[in-house]
Design an enzyme around this catalytic site. Structure first.
Site, PDB file in Angstrom:
ATOM      1  N   ASN A  42       0.882  -1.169   0.000  1.00 16.03           N
ATOM      2  CA  ASN A  42       0.000   0.000   0.000  1.00 16.03           C
ATOM      3  C   ASN A  42       0.920   1.220   0.000  1.00 16.03           C
ATOM      4  O   ASN A  42       1.414   1.631   1.052  1.00 16.03           O
ATOM      5  CB  ASN A  42      -0.879  -0.045   1.264  1.00 16.03           C
ATOM      6  CG  ASN A  42      -1.812   1.141   1.360  1.00 16.03           C
ATOM      7  OD1 ASN A  42      -1.738   2.066   0.551  1.00 16.03           O
ATOM      8  ND2 ASN A  42      -2.673   1.125   2.366  1.00 16.03           N
ATOM      9  N   ARG A  78      -2.705  -2.035  -3.288  1.00 17.12           N
ATOM     10  CA  ARG A  78      -3.896  -1.210  -3.081  1.00 17.12           C
ATOM     11  C   ARG A  78      -3.863  -0.061  -4.090  1.00 17.12           C
ATOM     12  O   ARG A  78      -2.847   0.623  -4.234  1.00 17.12           O
ATOM     13  CB  ARG A  78      -3.884  -0.642  -1.671  1.00 17.12           C
ATOM     14  CG  ARG A  78      -5.057   0.267  -1.446  1.00 17.12           C
ATOM     15  CD  ARG A  78      -5.013   0.898  -0.081  1.00 17.12           C
ATOM     16  NE  ARG A  78      -6.208   1.682   0.112  1.00 17.12           N
ATOM     17  CZ  ARG A  78      -6.277   2.758   0.853  1.00 17.12           C
ATOM     18  NH1 ARG A  78      -5.199   3.193   1.486  1.00 17.12           N
ATOM     19  NH2 ARG A  78      -7.403   3.396   0.987  1.00 17.12           N
ATOM     20  N   HIS A  83     -12.911   3.454   0.319  1.00 16.39           N
ATOM     21  CA  HIS A  83     -12.898   2.524   1.459  1.00 16.39           C
ATOM     22  C   HIS A  83     -13.606   1.214   1.110  1.00 16.39           C
ATOM     23  O   HIS A  83     -14.031   0.483   2.008  1.00 16.39           O
ATOM     24  CB  HIS A  83     -13.634   3.118   2.695  1.00 16.39           C
ATOM     25  CG  HIS A  83     -12.845   4.105   3.476  1.00 16.39           C
ATOM     26  ND1 HIS A  83     -13.448   5.073   4.233  1.00 16.39           N
ATOM     27  CD2 HIS A  83     -11.511   4.277   3.643  1.00 16.39           C
ATOM     28  CE1 HIS A  83     -12.526   5.814   4.823  1.00 16.39           C
ATOM     29  NE2 HIS A  83     -11.344   5.349   4.473  1.00 16.39           N
ATOM     30  N   ARG A  88     -10.500  16.389   6.895  1.00 12.34           N
ATOM     31  CA  ARG A  88     -11.407  16.696   5.771  1.00 12.34           C
ATOM     32  C   ARG A  88     -12.775  17.115   6.303  1.00 12.34           C
ATOM     33  O   ARG A  88     -13.283  16.510   7.246  1.00 12.34           O
ATOM     34  CB  ARG A  88     -11.571  15.462   4.873  1.00 12.34           C
ATOM     35  CG  ARG A  88     -10.375  15.188   4.008  1.00 12.34           C
ATOM     36  CD  ARG A  88     -10.500  13.879   3.263  1.00 12.34           C
ATOM     37  NE  ARG A  88      -9.537  12.909   3.765  1.00 12.34           N
ATOM     38  CZ  ARG A  88      -9.538  11.613   3.489  1.00 12.34           C
ATOM     39  NH1 ARG A  88     -10.446  11.107   2.701  1.00 12.34           N
ATOM     40  NH2 ARG A  88      -8.627  10.811   3.999  1.00 12.34           N
ATOM     41  N   GLU A 116      -7.756  -4.507   5.547  1.00 16.10           N
ATOM     42  CA  GLU A 116      -7.707  -4.317   4.093  1.00 16.10           C
ATOM     43  C   GLU A 116      -6.576  -5.133   3.466  1.00 16.10           C
ATOM     44  O   GLU A 116      -6.711  -5.638   2.357  1.00 16.10           O
ATOM     45  CB  GLU A 116      -7.517  -2.822   3.770  1.00 16.10           C
ATOM     46  CG  GLU A 116      -8.784  -2.026   4.055  1.00 16.10           C
ATOM     47  CD  GLU A 116      -8.534  -0.550   4.286  1.00 16.10           C
ATOM     48  OE1 GLU A 116      -7.919  -0.213   5.323  1.00 16.10           O
ATOM     49  OE2 GLU A 116      -8.956   0.257   3.449  1.00 16.10           O
TER      50      GLU A 116
END
Ligand code: AMP
Length: 394
Positions: A8, A91, A179, A240, A380
């Site tokens: 990743n 990823r 996600h 964010r 993940e």
């Protein structure tokens, strides 16, 4: 059987995990985190089953140098020699509308990932740098697993913005959702724990971490999610803003004099929990709120209120089998879970305060007869390893 490496690569970190394969399932062995890529105080930490955790300095390392170092450290620690690697999974944040499933990486696939960089300028170029390095240095099958893929099942009503259609079509302006790998992993895991076939399983999945998103899953498919064209829409996140009036960027440009780039950076990097409270670390914010800090308390309240708003919206699809909490905050903060779930009895949602605090084995924290609420640690990397195993047969 050969091992699987999961990579990743982001703009400031590179994470890599090694999995062995046992009974045709990936089994975690070790993980590496290269932190502060490109910075003078960059470091690489490796930990895993049966090895001593080790940290080395990687001052000023690029993504490529970091991956090279990671592979060397894994080999030196006896975790995985180069020749024992059988496949690599990557990823990839944005797969656009082209990928509804993971794919074996070819030149055509890297070209599409590169094209999608306009939609995810912070993420896709870094993902691609990792892929290109590995393709140049290994002749192994490699698999791309896209954050957007799980949401490709969303109907047009959930993907379409109410803007002129010719523009949306010309530029690919639509809601993509992110996600996906996490939502897919935790909903599968929850269906398994509840013994419900996945294709019949419905849930509201709440990934609450530094990035945060909600996802409505019906009959094993994503039908709506809170992130949209970019990972900025939806829930309040670490830095964010999530949903705001779309006029705000224009106001900031026209009246406050920010450039478009400044406004983009403000909503992505200086807003959210950080903008409200001065910190994007929920652990710190909760403890400050408990000590009476008004800004921290407001940040917690806004964060939870936004999550509740999405739960309410997604309950309009029908009564789900479960609500799922995951991500750093969802997995670790009983206080946030309690605040999100309290007062929703009229919607069939009721936490069991003791179970929520103690987190029983299996992770179910709901009261009797209420909609099941599970806390499930996301993974993940395991999901990417599974897909890599499925497609690449190392
Ligand atoms: P993630 O991006 O999934 O790693 O999640 C990071 C967020 O989880 C940060 O805001 C952390 O402060 C938060 N977090 C981790 N542990 C806890 C905890 N015990 N209580 C509250 N927040 C936590």
């Amino acid at each position: 059987m050969k091992k699987i490496l999961v990579i990743n690569s982001g703009s400031s970190t590179v994470k890599a995990d090694v999995f062995a394969v046992e009974n045709n399932q990936p089994v975690f062995q070790a993980k590496a985190l290269a932190d502060k890529i490109g910075k003078a105080d960059g470091s690489l930490t490796v930990k895993g089953k049966g090895i001593e955790t080790r940290t080395v300095a990687i001052a000023g390392a690029s993504i490529e140098t970091a991956i090279r170092e990671i592979i060397e450290v894994f080999a030196a620690a006896g975790i995985c020699a180069r020749e024992n690697l059988g496949a690599i999974g990557h990823r990839v944040v944005h797969g656009g509308s082209k990928f509804s499933a993971p794919a074996i990486i070819t030149d055509e696939i890297t070209a599409v990932i590169s094209e999608m960089s306009v939609f995810a300028p912070l993420h896709n170029p870094a993902n691609l740098a990792g892929i290109q390095f590995c393709r140049a240095h290994f002749t192994l099958p490699q698999v791309a697993v896209f954050d957007t893929a799980f949401h490709q099942t969303m109907p047009a009503v959930a993907t379409t913005y109410a803007i002129p259609r010719e523009l949306s079509e010309k530029y690919g302006i639509r809601r993509y959702g992110f996600h996906g790998t996490s939502h897919e992993y935790v909903t599968h895991e929850c269906a398994r724990r509840m013994s419900i076939p996945y294709e019949k399983f419905s849930a509201i999945s709440l990934h609450l971490g530094n990035g945060a998103s909600a996802c409505a899953v019906q009959n094993g498919k994503s039908i709506d999610t809170s992130m949209g064209f970019t990972p900025l829409e939806g829930l309040v996140m670490g830095t964010r803003s999530g949903d705001v009036d779309p006029s705000l960027p224009f106001f900031l440009q026209n009246m406050v004099g920010l450039s478009a780039a400044d406004a983009e950076s403000l909503f992505n990097k200086k807003s959210g929990l950080l903008g409200i409270s001065g910190s994007n670390d929920m652990r710190e914010i909760v403890s400050r709120a408990d000590a009476g800090d008004a800004a921290a308390l407001l940040a917690v309240e806004i964060f939870c209120a936004r999550v509740r708003k999405y739960i309410g919206a997604y309950l309009t699809h029908g009564r789900p089998h479960a609500l799922i909490f995951t991500g750093g905050i969802g997995e670790n903060s009983p206080a946030i879970r309690q605040r999100v779930l309290t007062g929703l009895g009229h919607l069939g949602i009721a936490p069991d305060r003791q179970k929520n605090a103690a987190l029983p084995e299996g992770g179910c924290i709901s009261a009797e007869n209420a909609i099941a609420v599970f806390v499930i640690n996301t993974d993940e990397e395991l999901m990417i390893a599974r897909e890599t195993l499925r497609l690449a047969h190392p």
